[in-house]
Design an enzyme around this catalytic site. Structure first.
Site, PDB file in Angstrom:
ATOM      1  N   ASP A 146       0.813  -1.197  -0.042  1.00  0.00           N
ATOM      2  CA  ASP A 146      -0.161  -0.112  -0.031  1.00  0.00           C
ATOM      3  C   ASP A 146       0.761   1.319   0.018  1.00  0.00           C
ATOM      4  OD1 ASP A 146      -2.717   1.315  -0.099  1.00  0.00           O
ATOM      5  OD2 ASP A 146      -1.955   2.020   2.082  1.00  0.00           O
ATOM      6  N   SER A 147       0.327   2.316  -0.413  1.00  0.00           N
ATOM      7  CA  SER A 147       1.160   3.592  -0.403  1.00  0.00           C
ATOM      8  C   SER A 147       1.498   3.971   0.923  1.00  0.00           C
ATOM      9  CB  SER A 147       0.424   4.774  -1.173  1.00  0.00           C
ATOM     10  OG  SER A 147      -1.030   4.826  -0.496  1.00  0.00           O
TER      11      SER A 147
ATOM     12  N   CYS B 149      -4.105  -1.546  -2.230  1.00  0.00           N
ATOM     13  CA  CYS B 149      -4.062   0.184  -2.566  1.00  0.00           C
ATOM     14  C   CYS B 149      -4.982   0.235  -3.670  1.00  0.00           C
ATOM     15  CB  CYS B 149      -2.785   0.848  -2.773  1.00  0.00           C
ATOM     16  SG  CYS B 149      -2.632   2.311  -3.299  1.00  0.00           S
TER      17      CYS B 149
ATOM     18  N   THR C 125      -5.417   3.301  -5.307  1.00  0.00           N
ATOM     19  CA  THR C 125      -5.264   4.007  -6.143  1.00  0.00           C
ATOM     20  C   THR C 125      -4.045   3.101  -7.135  1.00  0.00           C
ATOM     21  OG1 THR C 125      -5.308   5.770  -4.756  1.00  0.00           O
ATOM     22  CG2 THR C 125      -3.940   5.956  -6.682  1.00  0.00           C
TER      23      THR C 125
ATOM     24  N   GLU D 106      -5.205   9.447   9.130  1.00  0.00           N
ATOM     25  CA  GLU D 106      -3.560   9.422   9.324  1.00  0.00           C
ATOM     26  C   GLU D 106      -3.239  10.335  10.403  1.00  0.00           C
ATOM     27  OE1 GLU D 106      -0.943   9.224   5.869  1.00  0.00           O
ATOM     28  OE2 GLU D 106      -1.999   7.222   5.423  1.00  0.00           O
TER      29      GLU D 106
ATOM     30  N   CYS E  52     -11.374   2.892  -0.650  1.00  0.00           N
ATOM     31  CA  CYS E  52     -10.198   3.179   0.143  1.00  0.00           C
ATOM     32  C   CYS E  52      -9.880   2.388   1.486  1.00  0.00           C
ATOM     33  CB  CYS E  52      -9.977   4.577   0.222  1.00  0.00           C
ATOM     34  SG  CYS E  52      -8.490   5.068   1.114  1.00  0.00           S
ATOM     35  N   THR E  53      -8.714   1.809   1.631  1.00  0.00           N
ATOM     36  CA  THR E  53      -8.687   0.797   2.669  1.00  0.00           C
ATOM     37  C   THR E  53      -8.266   1.598   4.101  1.00  0.00           C
ATOM     38  OG1 THR E  53      -5.969   0.842   2.009  1.00  0.00           O
ATOM     39  CG2 THR E  53      -7.497  -0.828   1.144  1.00  0.00           C
ATOM     40  N   HIS E  54      -8.212   2.767   4.084  1.00  0.00           N
ATOM     41  CA  HIS E  54      -8.442   3.789   5.106  1.00  0.00           C
ATOM     42  C   HIS E  54      -9.503   3.800   5.804  1.00  0.00           C
ATOM     43  CE1 HIS E  54      -4.298   4.898   4.022  1.00  0.00           C
ATOM     44  NE2 HIS E  54      -4.118   5.811   4.993  1.00  0.00           N
TER      45      HIS E  54
END
Length: 286
Positions: free
Chosen positions: A13-14, A76, A78, A161, A195-197
């Site tokens: 992931d980024s 990810c 993106t 984050e 989105c994995t967040h």
């Protein structure tokens, strides 16, 4: 002759978000070995161009291959939207014949239509994922009659984050984007967190969603898809190590990664910092 060491499964992931996917994969397939890499030094990927995301993602895939990985999961959205197809079609035949790189978009789009009764679904993602049109295009392959509405939520990743995901300030941005999405169709009955967040925001997303709305996060879907993939490809599964070992790496500060990673994984983790261009790319824990 010394037996060749079995390979870990790479999860990329980024940043931190892919840990929500890794968590579900490890829960579903606990016997396998895994390496997680977060490219935190260059995150977020969402606002970056297709060319830049492709370049960064390919560099990280090559790092996984140097660690011995035969299978890499781009956890990810993106990277899956902007880089996966090019890597699969153009790069793998040259840099990793026989190796596999998979993403998170296809497993999700293969099943999303099974959850909607109205035929109207909403996709919540980063600007990069939404602009790529990957979800509408892929969903149309499997559920051509499904109506897909998208909403870019650029503030949601920073909320997570910066540890603001469960604070009152997050409510404004979550309510704002859900209202904008639902204004596109009042019939939306299924929301995809693309989105994995976003699973860390699920309580607040549920709070501002219509009663009875189905909210899909990708971790469980990707984990189930990976289990099926390994069953269909026993020759690949045979190459994967099974010592129940998980290692974590980041291109930025390992101490910061550990602090955030504990939130995503629900337990303490210990990461090492990596240099993607040098040797085996592994530095000491910082």
């Amino acid at each position: 002759m010394q037996e060749k060491q079995k390979a870990p499964i790479g999860v990329f992931d980024s940043g931190y978000g892919g840990l929500t996917v890794l968590k579900e994969i490890v829960k579903s397939l606990p016997d396998y070995d895994y390496i997680y890499l977060g490219d935190n030094a260059r995150a977020p990927y969402g606002p970056r161009s297709f060319e830049t995301v492709y370049h960064y993602t390919l560099e990280c895939v090559q790092w996984f291959f140097r660690q011995g990985c035969e299978l890499v999961i781009l956890a990810c959205n993106t990277a899956s939207a902007k880089a996966l197809r090019t890597i699969q079609q153009n790069d793998l035949p040259k840099i990793g014949p026989g190796k596999r790189v998979l993403g998170v978009i296809r497993p999700t789009t293969e099943v999303i239509g099974n959850y909607s009764k109205t035929g109207h679904v909403g996709v919540l993602g980063t600007a990069g994922t939404v602009l790529s049109e990957s979800y509408p295009i892929e969903i149309a392959r499997f559920f051509p009659g499904l109506k897909v509405y998208q909403e870019a939520c650029p503030m949601w990743v920073p909320l997570v984050e910066n540890d603001e995901y469960d604070k009152p300030g997050a409510d404004y941005f979550i309510q704002q984007h859900l209202q904008q999405l639902l204004a596109k169709s009042a019939s939306i009955d299924t929301l995809l967190l693309a989105c994995t967040h976003y699973p860390l925001l699920i309580d607040k997303i549920r709070k501002y969603s219509a009663p009875g709305t189905t909210i899909l996060s990708q971790g469980e879907i990707v984990a189930a898809s990976l289990a099926e993939y390994l069953q269909r490809h026993p020759e690949l599964a045979e190459k994967c190590g099974r010592n129940a070992a998980v290692r974590y790496y980041t291109t930025d500060s390992a101490s910061d990664f550990n602090r955030h990673g504990r939130i995503f994984m629900g337990r303490e983790i210990a990461a090492s910092q990596v240099d993607l261009t040098a040797g085996n790319g592994i530095k000491a824990v910082l």
